[in-house]
Scaffold this active site. Sequence first.
Site, short mmCIF file in Angstrom:
data_model
loop_
_atom_site.label_atom_id
_atom_site.label_comp_id
_atom_site.label_asym_id
_atom_site.label_seq_id
_atom_site.Cartn_x
_atom_site.Cartn_y
_atom_site.Cartn_z
CB SER A 84 17.85 -36.35 5.98
OG SER A 84 17.59 -35.17 5.28
CB SER A 85 16.75 -38.49 10.63
OG SER A 85 16.24 -39.74 10.99
#
Length: 211
Positions: A60-61
């Site tokens: 994920s970011s």
Amino acid sequence: MIKARNRQNLVNEIEQHFKLDAHVKEAFLKVDREAFVPNEFKHLSYKLDALPLAASQWISSPLTVAKMTQHLELKGVDSVLEVGCGSGYQAAILSAICRRVFTIERIDELLKKAKATFYELEIHNIFTRFDDGQRGWKQYAPFERILFSATAKEVPEILFEQLAEGGILIAPIEQSKDYHILTRFYKKNGRITSETIEQCLFVPVLDGTQK
């Protein structure tokens, strides 16, 4: 020194979009995202991008990880369950705040790599399990916090059963194929209530395990 500067730059970049609580900021300054990113993407480790992993999964970011972490309200929390270990970066961030992190991954290849990274970084308070996380981890329940790291139409009832009284569960809930809402659930007097936080995008939850 360079790594510390990279982590500080990452925190600065996150805070341009989302103000971090002190304990969340400290966790991000402590954990090297680079250690969890595949070799071919290491040069992008400290950007706010989600990056590809093995088995068609994503890390994920950092902005998403920051939001999920902060929305869990972890200060003083002892035990947290993460459904969907992936790269292990989110679990490592949680481990810098909570005493015990229990993380479940259904894809064997990802879990082996995450475990090796935890060992390499000398993180000893993360407990891993190869399983379909939708079943939770009854042996160590109840958990004060549960983080569901994949989109589902609804949260499996068994996870609410494993959530401690007064606990919080965060999950991205699918409203339609391309519209997911990050949702925070509370358990009070055995009852579950929820509030929506914001729109988000996660990989869908899948049944079973993958060797």
